[in-house]
Design an enzyme around this catalytic site. Structure first.
Site, PDB file in Angstrom:
ATOM      1  N   ASP A   1     -84.730 -10.229 -39.068  1.00  9.70           N
ATOM      2  CA  ASP A   1     -85.030 -10.522 -40.612  1.00  9.70           C
ATOM      3  C   ASP A   1     -86.154 -11.343 -40.456  1.00  9.70           C
ATOM      4  OD1 ASP A   1     -83.226 -12.461 -39.061  1.00  9.70           O
ATOM      5  OD2 ASP A   1     -82.568 -13.159 -41.389  1.00  9.70           O
TER       6      ASP A   1
ATOM      7  N   GLU B   1     -80.705 -14.169 -39.411  1.00 10.71           N
ATOM      8  CA  GLU B   1     -80.880 -15.651 -39.059  1.00 10.71           C
ATOM      9  C   GLU B   1     -81.596 -16.279 -40.163  1.00 10.71           C
ATOM     10  OE1 GLU B   1     -82.888 -19.036 -37.202  1.00 10.71           O
ATOM     11  OE2 GLU B   1     -83.804 -17.439 -38.343  1.00 10.71           O
TER      12      GLU B   1
HETATM   13 ZN   LIG Z   1     -87.053 -17.277 -36.472  1.00  8.10          ZN
END
Ligand SMILES: [Zn+2]
Length: 427
Positions: free
Chosen positions: A97, A160
């Protein structure tokens, strides 16, 4: 052995164009989170490539995780290739992401333009460049020694940037980041190619609310302003809390140096009437005021004390300031994580940095957290660090880029470190 290591390095140099192409392909898929777009496309690209290198590939959708839906499925990819004989497992984990584009770009954020030895685009630095470098590193290893000892794994994981709950945390809960499956984890976050990142500080986010009583703005003495109560909180923070935090220094080698102490950011504050209207505001005394605080803490502190520091100030105000009422809710917490610098994975990376770059590696700790927390807390695997190309300060910025030379150097470092770990370093 030396000759084979040199072969790996040469192979990676020969894959320079391929490494650039892979980075560009990953960046061109706009996996913006939130909401978490196009994860599946990105996971498939990685999985199909590794399947061609004879990895066993699994796609794991984090069903039930925060944010997972049919519209925005949290699709992760985990690829594993067994070597020819028993040995350790080395795992490279990168998040797929990227954060929102934001404004101020001179380059198209998803065109991944190459100019003057740099690739520009959202996620080039944080951290698709690092993930591409890890993939090319393991491919070069496999081509050099197909019957290598142990096993190699590569994962591309979701979310994340929003805490990792649909990514590494979800996989860790299912044993993907625990022994005996995995022994060493390297996360190619952009910490600069000559640094080995041992861990990160802790986090406590909380929402604080103060309360008052509404009245006409021309007669505020008939009400009780929640905003003034919040002002008293901020004043106490300035007078007591900030000076105390500045005195709390850490032995963690945090970079930048300013983060080698406890810190507190006020993320947001709002009281009274909202701004989502045109025209003049109504004359009102605010009956509520909300603040979001972001406290980063050190390995020398514990979360209970960190919270008590704030609560003590609030309780004292409640006892001394007429009408003061508050509510404090936890939003998010992460304890600090720090791998020992003598851990095999840290030692192997440091010696690889020295071999490739010809200068000693620096051991650092990140001011903010990343997925290492889940490997540590859920997977109970201490042997995890971050190492990757890209300049830390460029992450999340407009015109984010990664230098092609840094990609190649970091791929060589990762390959040598993995080579040493597979061949039994630290056992
Ligand atoms: Zn990162």
């Amino acid at each position: 052995m030396k000759a084979l290591r040199d072969t790996v390095l040469r192979r990676i140099e020969g894959k320079r164009a391929d490494l650039v192409a892979l980075t560009r392909a990953l960046v061109s898929i706009p996996t913006v989170n939130p909401p978490g777009e196009h994860y599946e496309d990105c996971a498939r690209l990685i999985g199909e490539r590794l399947a061609r290198a004879r990895f066993e590939v699994r796609f794991e959708r984090a069903v039930g995780a925060v944010g997972d839906s049919d519209r925005y499925p949290r699709v992760n990819v985990v690829a594993r290739r067994e070597g020819g004989r028993p040995g350790a497992t080395v795992h490279f984990n990168g998040h797929i992401d990227v954060v929102a584009v934001g404004s101020g770009w001179q380059h198209d954020p998803f065109a991944a333009e190459v100019r003057d030895g740099r690739i520009y685009g959202r996620g080039t630095c944080d951290m698709k460049g690092g993930l591409a470098a890890a993939i090319v590193a393991v491919e070069a290893l496999l081509e050099t020694e197909p019957a290598f000892p142990g096993a190699l794994e590569v994962s591309g994981t979701a979310d994340e940037e929003s805490g990792g709950y649909g990514g590494v945390a979800w996989l860790a809960e299912r044993g993907y980041f625990s022994q005996p499956r995995v022994d060493h984890v390297i996360i190619p976050e952009p910490l600069n190619k000559d640094r080995v990142c041992l861990g990160h500080r802790g986090v406590w986010w909380a929402k604080l609310e103060t309360f008052g009583r509404m009245a006409h703005g021309s007669m505020p003495f008939l009400g009780d302003s929640a905003i003034r109560h919040m002002g008293a909180v901020l004043q106490a923070f300035e007078e007591e809390l900030y000076p105390r935090l500045a005195r709390q220094r850490t032995d963690m080698p945090v970079v930048p140096e300013g983060a080698r102490q406890s810190t507190l950011n006020i993320n947001a504050i709002h009281g009274g009437q909202g701004e989502d209207f045109d025209g003049l505001p109504a004359p009102l005394v605010a009956d509520a005021c909300r603040l979001v605080l972001d406290r980063r803490f050190l390995i020398e502190e514990n979360l209970t004390d960190v919270k008590a520091e704030v609560r003590d100030i609030l309780d004292r105000l409640a006892g001394t300031r007429p009408g003061f009422r508050y509510r404090l809710d936890d939003l998010f917490e992460v304890v600090p994580s720090m791998t020992d610098r003598d851990a095999p994975v840290a030692v192997a990376l440091a010696s690889a940095v020295e071999s490739v770059l010809g200068r000693p590696a620096q051991f650092v700790v990140s001011p903010g957290t990343y997925d290492q927390k889940h490997v540590d807390r859920i997977g109970r695997l201490r042997n995890c660090v971050a190492y990757g190309p890209g300049i830390l300060d460029l992450a999340h910025q407009p015109d984010e880029y990664v230098a092609v030379d840094d990609l190649v150097d970091a791929a060589q470092v990762m390959a040598l470190a993995a080579w040493d770990l597979l061949h039994g370093a630290g056992r």
